[in-house]
Design a protein around this motif. Structure first.
Motif, PDB file in Angstrom:
ATOM      1  N   UNK A 192       0.858  -1.188   0.000  1.00 12.35           N
ATOM      2  CA  UNK A 192       0.000   0.000   0.000  1.00 12.35           C
ATOM      3  C   UNK A 192       0.892   1.234   0.000  1.00 12.35           C
ATOM      4  N   UNK A 193       0.628   2.132  -0.897  1.00 11.67           N
ATOM      5  CA  UNK A 193       1.464   3.340  -1.005  1.00 11.67           C
ATOM      6  C   UNK A 193       1.207   4.278   0.173  1.00 11.67           C
ATOM      7  N   UNK A 273      -3.811   3.575  -3.004  1.00 12.56           N
ATOM      8  CA  UNK A 273      -3.192   3.008  -4.203  1.00 12.56           C
ATOM      9  C   UNK A 273      -2.158   1.981  -3.757  1.00 12.56           C
ATOM     10  N   UNK A 274      -1.770   1.135  -4.686  1.00  8.59           N
ATOM     11  CA  UNK A 274      -0.779   0.107  -4.364  1.00  8.59           C
ATOM     12  C   UNK A 274       0.294   0.076  -5.426  1.00  8.59           C
ATOM     13  N   UNK A 302       7.861   1.370  -6.754  1.00 10.90           N
ATOM     14  CA  UNK A 302       7.698   2.392  -5.707  1.00 10.90           C
ATOM     15  C   UNK A 302       8.601   3.595  -5.994  1.00 10.90           C
ATOM     16  N   UNK A 303       9.726   3.363  -6.660  1.00  5.00           N
ATOM     17  CA  UNK A 303      10.623   4.482  -6.998  1.00  5.00           C
ATOM     18  C   UNK A 303       9.950   5.449  -7.955  1.00  5.00           C
ATOM     19  N   UNK A 304       8.966   4.961  -8.690  1.00  4.82           N
ATOM     20  CA  UNK A 304       8.238   5.811  -9.626  1.00  4.82           C
ATOM     21  C   UNK A 304       7.151   6.630  -8.948  1.00  4.82           C
ATOM     22  N   UNK A 305       7.048   6.507  -7.625  1.00  6.21           N
ATOM     23  CA  UNK A 305       6.090   7.313  -6.876  1.00  6.21           C
ATOM     24  C   UNK A 305       4.855   6.541  -6.461  1.00  6.21           C
ATOM     25  N   UNK A 306       4.807   5.228  -6.727  1.00  2.00           N
ATOM     26  CA  UNK A 306       3.655   4.416  -6.347  1.00  2.00           C
ATOM     27  C   UNK A 306       2.623   4.337  -7.444  1.00  2.00           C
TER      28      UNK A 306
END
Length: 313
Positions: A192-193, A273-274, A302-306
């Protein structure tokens, strides 16, 4: 047995001495003669938990051998004390029946009454044993049910009801016995972001609500032979069966879209968001290798911002 019956029957038998501990016949042995005790004692030991029977002077045993011919002994007979007994063969009994029909008829009548009483006692014993067995079976079924529930609880995450790590490892152990039918095994790791922000801003109860909501979407995505689970914290995993990269991507994107559509009152304006990382579980391999591959892909997402997904290459 009356003195007259004893006299007549003993006269047709062969006298033999017995010593303590001497086995006269074994359980299940073919029977061909009956025995009449003159002195000493004989112990009969039965199967199925029936109590032993101790016979003394003037008593007899094994009479079915002369009544109905050869059959298997129902008990084991052992001399309990030294003594003397008479062994009467079927042939000798038949001759006696011709010479002394009145005496033998009384003896047989008494024996049959005794046998019927013994049969009734055996039936009652077996009925009690059957009731005991049924009660034992009920107890075993209840214990098995309780054990199954306990095992299920041990392998299930308390908060979401999904499988936990123990459940995942059990599933992985059983994979070898499950055919894939030309499908490929794949692993998705789901985070989960910005989950820490949810707890910090809305509280842990809101965080728990978010976990349960995402868990429900993960559960909906899983097929009958696939496993959704919660590894801990805000990390979920899915072991899927897919045909190719395209189907795996569609499953991941479908989950991301379903999570985006969630609206939880406890989160106010926060939108869930996930991020998802995927890998194919190819042989040779193992959980640690598949997890590492999917985890690297998840880190890239996740490095792309989620709200992204990546497949390990």
């Amino acid at each position: 047995m009356s003195p007259e019956e004893f006299r007549v029957l003993s006269g047709a038998g062969v006298s033999r001495a017995m010593l303590p501990g001497e086995e006269l016949f074994r359980l299940g042995e073919a029977a061909a003669s009956m025995f009449l005790i003159d002195t000493g004692e004989v112990r009969l030991s039965f199967d199925d938990g029936l109590a032993d029977k101790l016979l003394g002077p003037g008593q007899y045993f094994g009479e079915l051998a002369v009544f109905i011919g050869r059959h298997q002994r129902f008990a084991r007979a052992v001399a309990d004390t030294p003594g003397v007994l008479y062994e009467i063969s079927q042939a000798a009994f038949n001759e006696l029946l011709q010479r002394e029909p009145r005496v033998v008829a009384r003896f047989m009548q008494r024996s049959f009454a005794y046998l019927v009483a013994g049969e009734h006692q055996l039936v009652q014993h077996l009925r009690r044993r059957n009731e005991d067995l049924l009660q034992t079976l009920d107890t075993l079924r209840q214990t098995r049910t309780e054990l199954t529930v306990a095992q299920q609880l041990v392998r299930t995450d308390d908060l979401t009801g999904l499988a936990n790590r123990r459940g995942l490892y059990r599933y992985l152990d059983e994979l070898g016995s499950q055919p894939l039918n030309d499908l490929k095994l794949a692993l998705l790791l789901i985070d989960i972001d910005h989950f820490k922000q949810i707890n910090d801003r809305s509280g842990h109860l809101a965080g728990d609500a978010a976990l349960r909501a995402v868990a429900e979407e993960v559960r909906r995505l899983a097929g009958p032979l696939e496993l959704p689970c919660r590894l801990g914290g805000d990390e979920f995993a899915m072991v899927l069966r897919v045909s190719d990269d395209g189907e795996l991507a569609n499953r991941a994107l479908g989950l991301m879209g379903a999570v985006r559509c969630l609206r939880l009152p406890s989160l106010r304006e926060h939108r869930l968001s996930v991020s998802i990382g995927g890998a194919f579980c190819a042989d040779p391999g193992g959980w640690s290798i598949w997890y590492s591959q999917a985890d690297r892909a998840l880190y890239d997402a996740k490095r792309l911002g989620g709200d992204h997904w990546r497949l390990a290459r």
